[in-house]
Design a protein around this motif. Structure first.
Motif: not given
Length: 496
Positions: A196-202
């Motif tokens: 989920x964290x990488x999705x947020x940064x994306x």
């Protein structure tokens, strides 16, 4: 819920009748009480794998073929829908019996014959780990070179690579070692945060791209250059290429599904984590790249190059850390984990998951990715050939479990050299012939002039021919396999 790490198996732990060459604690079925992954865990694991640098850049390859941005999304939707169905069905045996790919495959190939697809899958996993980890090392090197003049000054070379890149590789390799140091349960917990964290940064990058481009940007306004039969043949090639990114994982999905609580958790988790995440992540890459056209006059698809071009220290640090996190997220699950199980399967009396994972890290260095990294054509040609050989494995596994075995396995016999799955002295001829036939036809377009068109549907050819030939030969051979097995066969008490 975090379980204690599994230790190496000993002869006293060997269930009666089991062969020590086919069993240890890491290969044993996971008891129902230890299958504690929910649909959330399965979804976040897939989120961590889908949004990586290779998938991010895949849209550029599709657009370079002449597709519009909207057509790219159609290709992604079709490819990931097919992958979802294949992985959904191939994961069922893992969820039902708690066994990994390298054990499940013995049902079709025999205990010795199974080593062929296991070794091929393991080779791909170690190779991809090496290449992906080196890409992360390049991100670390680029970020540190931007922030530190002393780091950039480490220009001495050793074995064809600069000293600072060696240090960056050591950092990346150490991060991988830390994540896998407590086995699959730490991997699960890591993915619960990383995905989920990488999705947020994306999403933050996408918002930036929408702001710069005042909307979707010029790439979404670019029309298609393909029409008629040229469109459909290239569309098929694009779908096959996208499937090829995950074709190897389609065979070893039981390595993950064996830890899932139920079939519902497995299906829901994969549906959210695979096709849905891919359809969200792909336009993120296109929108962000559209912004680079406005800012720099040309598209920048490589995230590391984009960070260097922006030249904002805070953004460089955040973006570089995200790239490393995304690489760790895909590498530990898609590459280290299956390669470790494959190595344990080869040497169950000498390796457990932890030792095998450390061996994967060492082997990754010996693959010397810095010598291969700039030869993308050679890398993808070799891996396409190997990946083409794994398409038939998917077909054979599906045909064996759903048609031949009728979804019922004698689990104990999978750990015996003389059990019902032994074939002829450990080799099952129908699977071997089907594997050779499917792999040969799936890959022939790479080596025979005039048959290049088959490459557009190579994975589908491999699955269809592999499964079809296996069923035909199995029926002709008239084996006991067609009667199915008692799925209530006793399970070993040792937990994986």
């Amino acid at each position: 819920m975090t379980a204690a790490p599994v230790t190496a198996d000993t002869s006293s732990d060997l269930p009666p009748g089991y062969d020590p060459a086919l069993y240890n604690a890491d290969l044993a079925p996971v008891p129902a009480a230890r299958r504690d992954w929910s649909w959330v865990n399965m979804a976040t694991v897939w989120m961590g794998m889908v949004h990586n640098i290779v998938v991010y850049e895949a849209a550029s390859g599709l657009m370079a073929l002449g597709f519009s941005a909207w057509e790219c999304l159609e290709i992604v939707a079709v490819a990931y829908a097919v992958l979802f169905v294949a992985m959904w069905f191939n994961a069922r045996a893992g969820t039902k019996y708690g066994i990994p790919f390298c054990v499940l495959i013995r049902s079709a190939f025999g205990p010795y014959g199974a080593q062929i697809p296991v070794v091929l899958r393991g080779f791909c996993a170690v190779f991809w780990f090496s290449v992906q980890a080196y890409a992360a090392a390049q991100a670390v090197d680029a970020v540190m070179s931007t922030l530190s003049g002393a780091w950039a000054g480490m220009t001495a070379s050793f074995l064809g690579m600069q000293a600072r890149t060696w240090v960056a590789m050591a950092i990346v390799w150490a991060l991988h070692a830390w994540i896998v140091s407590h086995g699959v349960h730490r991997i699960r917990n890591f993915e619960l945060v990383a995905g989920p964290l990488v999705i947020v940064v994306g999403l933050l990058a996408t918002i930036w791209g929408l702001h710069v481009g005042h909307g979707l940007g010029p790439l979404f306004a670019q029309p298609s250059r393909l029409h008629g039969m040229a469109f459909w043949s290239t569309f098929a090639m694009g779908v096959t290429g996208m499937i090829g990114l995950w074709a190897t994982f389609a065979v070893n999905i039981p390595d993950l599904s064996r830890f899932v609580k139920s079939e519902r958790d497995q299906v829901v988790g994969q549906a959210i984590g695979l096709p849905v995440t891919a359809l969200v992540f792909t336009p993120m890459g296109i929108i962000t790249t559209s912004a680079t056209i406005i800012l720099f006059g040309h598209p920048i698809w490589n995230p590391v190059d984009l960070l260097l071009a922006l030249n904002y220290p805070v953004v460089t640090i955040l973006g570089g850390a995200t790239l490393v996190l995304a690489t760790l997220s895909v590498n530990v699950v898609a590459n280290i984990m299956p390669a470790s199980y494959d190595l344990v399967n080869l040497m169950p009396r000498r390796l457990d998951f932890h030792r095998a994972a450390r061996l994967v890290l060492v082997l990754g260095v010996f693959f010397m990715p810095w010598l291969w990294f700039n030869q993308a054509d050679s890398i993808y040609r070799v891996l396409d050939l190997i990946g083409g050989m794994l398409g038939p494995v998917t077909g054979i596994m599906l045909a064996d479990f759903y048609v031949v075995r009728k979804q019922a396995l004698d689990v104990a016999a999978l750990y015996r050299l003389d059990g019902r799955y032994a074939g002829r002295k450990g080799w099952n001829p129908p699977a071997l012939v089907a594997f050779a036939a499917g792999g040969g036809l799936a890959s022939i377009g790479h080596v025979v002039p005039g048959l290049e068109g088959l490459n557009a549907v190579s994975w589908f050819i491999g699955v269809a021919i592999g499964g079809g030939v296996y069923l035909a030969l199995s029926r002709r051979q008239g084996q006991d396999m067609w009667n199915g097995a008692d799925d209530t066969a006793s399970l070993p008490s040792t937990a994986s």
